[in-house]
Design a protein around this motif. Structure first.
Motif, PDB file in Angstrom:
ATOM      1  N   ARG A  25       0.838  -0.852  -0.283  1.00  0.00           N
ATOM      2  CA  ARG A  25       0.156   0.293  -0.029  1.00  0.00           C
ATOM      3  C   ARG A  25       0.676   1.537   0.132  1.00  0.00           C
ATOM      4  NH1 ARG A  25      -5.276  -0.477   0.972  1.00  0.00           N
ATOM      5  NH2 ARG A  25      -6.467  -2.719   0.742  1.00  0.00           N
ATOM      6  N   LEU A  26       0.010   2.751   0.118  1.00  0.00           N
ATOM      7  CA  LEU A  26       0.660   3.558  -0.160  1.00  0.00           C
ATOM      8  C   LEU A  26       2.047   3.684   0.639  1.00  0.00           C
ATOM      9  CD1 LEU A  26       0.918   6.012  -1.891  1.00  0.00           C
ATOM     10  CD2 LEU A  26      -0.862   7.025  -1.260  1.00  0.00           C
ATOM     11  N   HIS A  27       1.479   3.152   2.408  1.00  0.00           N
ATOM     12  CA  HIS A  27       2.337   3.684   3.322  1.00  0.00           C
ATOM     13  C   HIS A  27       3.563   2.566   3.442  1.00  0.00           C
ATOM     14  CE1 HIS A  27       0.186   0.124   4.749  1.00  0.00           C
ATOM     15  NE2 HIS A  27       1.352  -0.132   5.460  1.00  0.00           N
ATOM     16  N   ASP A  28       3.552   1.812   2.713  1.00  0.00           N
ATOM     17  CA  ASP A  28       4.887   0.962   2.439  1.00  0.00           C
ATOM     18  C   ASP A  28       6.330   1.129   1.522  1.00  0.00           C
ATOM     19  OD1 ASP A  28       3.752  -0.955   3.843  1.00  0.00           O
ATOM     20  OD2 ASP A  28       2.436  -1.885   2.243  1.00  0.00           O
ATOM     21  N   ASN A  32       8.407   8.772   0.562  1.00  0.00           N
ATOM     22  CA  ASN A  32       7.701   9.725  -0.189  1.00  0.00           C
ATOM     23  C   ASN A  32       7.313   9.649  -1.532  1.00  0.00           C
ATOM     24  OD1 ASN A  32       6.973  10.130   2.890  1.00  0.00           O
ATOM     25  ND2 ASN A  32       8.593  11.758   2.560  1.00  0.00           N
ATOM     26  N   PHE A  48      -2.396  10.873  -4.838  1.00  0.00           N
ATOM     27  CA  PHE A  48      -2.014   9.808  -3.811  1.00  0.00           C
ATOM     28  C   PHE A  48      -1.338  10.392  -3.236  1.00  0.00           C
ATOM     29  CE2 PHE A  48      -5.012   7.886  -6.456  1.00  0.00           C
ATOM     30  CZ  PHE A  48      -5.616   7.202  -5.411  1.00  0.00           C
ATOM     31  N   SER A  50       2.207  10.102  -0.059  1.00  0.00           N
ATOM     32  CA  SER A  50       2.805   9.734   1.703  1.00  0.00           C
ATOM     33  C   SER A  50       2.120  10.538   2.254  1.00  0.00           C
ATOM     34  CB  SER A  50       4.052   9.679   1.389  1.00  0.00           C
ATOM     35  OG  SER A  50       4.104   8.435   0.362  1.00  0.00           O
ATOM     36  N   LEU A  53      -1.433  10.509   4.329  1.00  0.00           N
ATOM     37  CA  LEU A  53      -2.076   9.502   4.869  1.00  0.00           C
ATOM     38  C   LEU A  53      -3.097   9.880   5.983  1.00  0.00           C
ATOM     39  CD1 LEU A  53      -0.121   6.926   3.314  1.00  0.00           C
ATOM     40  CD2 LEU A  53      -1.864   7.301   2.603  1.00  0.00           C
ATOM     41  N   LYS A  54      -2.079  10.772   7.258  1.00  0.00           N
ATOM     42  CA  LYS A  54      -3.040  11.016   8.488  1.00  0.00           C
ATOM     43  C   LYS A  54      -4.500  11.445   8.324  1.00  0.00           C
ATOM     44  CE  LYS A  54       1.467  11.226  11.059  1.00  0.00           C
ATOM     45  NZ  LYS A  54       2.673  11.637  11.603  1.00  0.00           N
ATOM     46  N   PRO A  57      -7.361   8.980   5.349  1.00  0.00           N
ATOM     47  CA  PRO A  57      -6.594   7.266   5.387  1.00  0.00           C
ATOM     48  C   PRO A  57      -7.314   6.768   4.058  1.00  0.00           C
ATOM     49  CG  PRO A  57      -8.097   8.118   7.231  1.00  0.00           C
ATOM     50  CD  PRO A  57      -7.842   9.592   6.112  1.00  0.00           C
ATOM     51  N   ASP A  60      -4.838   5.952   1.470  1.00  0.00           N
ATOM     52  CA  ASP A  60      -4.207   4.447   1.175  1.00  0.00           C
ATOM     53  C   ASP A  60      -4.223   3.179   0.687  1.00  0.00           C
ATOM     54  OD1 ASP A  60      -1.601   2.870   2.602  1.00  0.00           O
ATOM     55  OD2 ASP A  60      -2.427   2.535   4.690  1.00  0.00           O
ATOM     56  N   ASN A  84     -11.723   1.445  -1.931  1.00  0.00           N
ATOM     57  CA  ASN A  84     -10.628   1.052  -0.893  1.00  0.00           C
ATOM     58  C   ASN A  84     -11.772   1.654   0.769  1.00  0.00           C
ATOM     59  OD1 ASN A  84      -8.190   0.937   0.612  1.00  0.00           O
ATOM     60  ND2 ASN A  84      -7.439   2.765   0.468  1.00  0.00           N
TER      61      ASN A  84
END
Length: 290
Positions: A25-28, A32, A48, A50, A53-54, A57, A60, A84
């Motif tokens: 996923r994007l957070h992986d 950035n 999209f 990085s 994301l906070k 959500p 992600d 998603n």
């Protein structure tokens, strides 16, 4: 025939994206990223990022879905829909949002500095913002399509469509360069920032974006290799014609300088983290990069 060909391309792209990226996923991502797309239902860009994301959500998503969506260029690949969580996306190629995503990258950096993101070394009052930007172009060929104003009155709407599409694609990228000039003046001696654009402005017209044959790929590789010994070129934002900048040397030399800048910045960031873990203050003036 073309419809069947597009179906095969689309099917292969989906299979390969899911095979390579799986559940990532994007957070992986290891660094950035900022990936532009356009939602054809909500009718607005979806970025999209990085950094978002906070607060958002739903962004992600799986990287396979994001990559397929941002690759869905209208007329060549169909729009891509996926969910998603509770959020549904209907995406097409990010070129509709940003033909050149450099401005998005700059915007993200400045937003994070304004929000005092702890991953960025804060700047002092009156301290110039230092940004390093590398932009890799996909090549462009001079167009033979020219339209004297006197001809326009005789064209039907259907004949205007391809002209407008081409005009949008060309002007959007050039307007990006126009805006970037305010951040990265062509006279680099008057700026604390560094912008390197590597672009083939006279790409062989026989090289096409939708041909994955070995012959076409080899031509593309050769075009890229031939760029390295060429002088760095900068776009004149008045005439919108490229000109050589001898002070920058060749593209290969400029890339080596950029790599050294990035390496030094990486060392600064690692040192900062190490000192912060030890409870020691860290003071430095560093470059701001995504």
């Amino acid at each position: 025939m073309l419809r069947n060909k597009i179906h095969i391309w689309n099917k292969h792209l989906h299979e390969k994206a899911h095979e390579l990226l799986q559940e990532t996923r994007l957070h992986d991502t290891l660094t950035n990223v900022v990936i532009p797309t356009f939602d054809t239902v909500d009718l607005h860009p979806v970025i999209f990022s990085s950094f978002k994301l906070k607060t958002v959500p739903s962004l992600d998503a799986k990287l396979s879905d994001i990559c397929i969506g941002t690759s869905a260029f209208p007329s060549q690949l169909p729009p891509y829909a996926f969910k998603n969580g509770d959020k549904e996306f209907n995406l097409v190629d990010g070129v509709l949002t940003a033909a050149g995503p450099a401005l998005l990258a700059i915007s993200e950096v400045i937003q994070q500095l304004n929000e005092k993101n702890s991953d960025f070394i804060p700047i002092k009052a009156n301290e110039p913002l230092k940004i390093v930007l590398l932009s890799l172009g996909t090549g462009s060929s001079p167009s033979d399509l020219k339209l004297p104003a006197s001809w326009g009155q005789f064209l039907s709407f259907n004949k205007w469509v391809p002209i407008l599409a081409l005009g949008y694609a060309i002007s959007d990228g050039q307007v990006n360069d126009y805006h970037l000039e305010s951040v990265f003046p062509s006279d680099s001696s008057s700026s604390d920032n560094y912008y390197l654009r590597v672009q083939e402005f006279n790409l062989d017209p026989s090289i096409t974006a939708d041909d994955t044959s070995k012959e076409n790929m080899e031509k593309l590789i050769k075009a890229a290799d031939d760029l390295l010994p060429q002088s760095v070129k900068v776009l004149n934002v008045t005439s919108f014609l490229p000109f050589e900048k001898p002070s920058e040397g060749t593209n290969a030399e400029a890339l080596e300088r950029l790599a050294e800048i990035l390496y030094n910045e990486r060392q600064v960031r690692l040192k900062r983290k190490s000192m912060e873990k030890q409870g020691r203050p860290f003071i430095a003036s560093a470059l701001r990069m995504i």
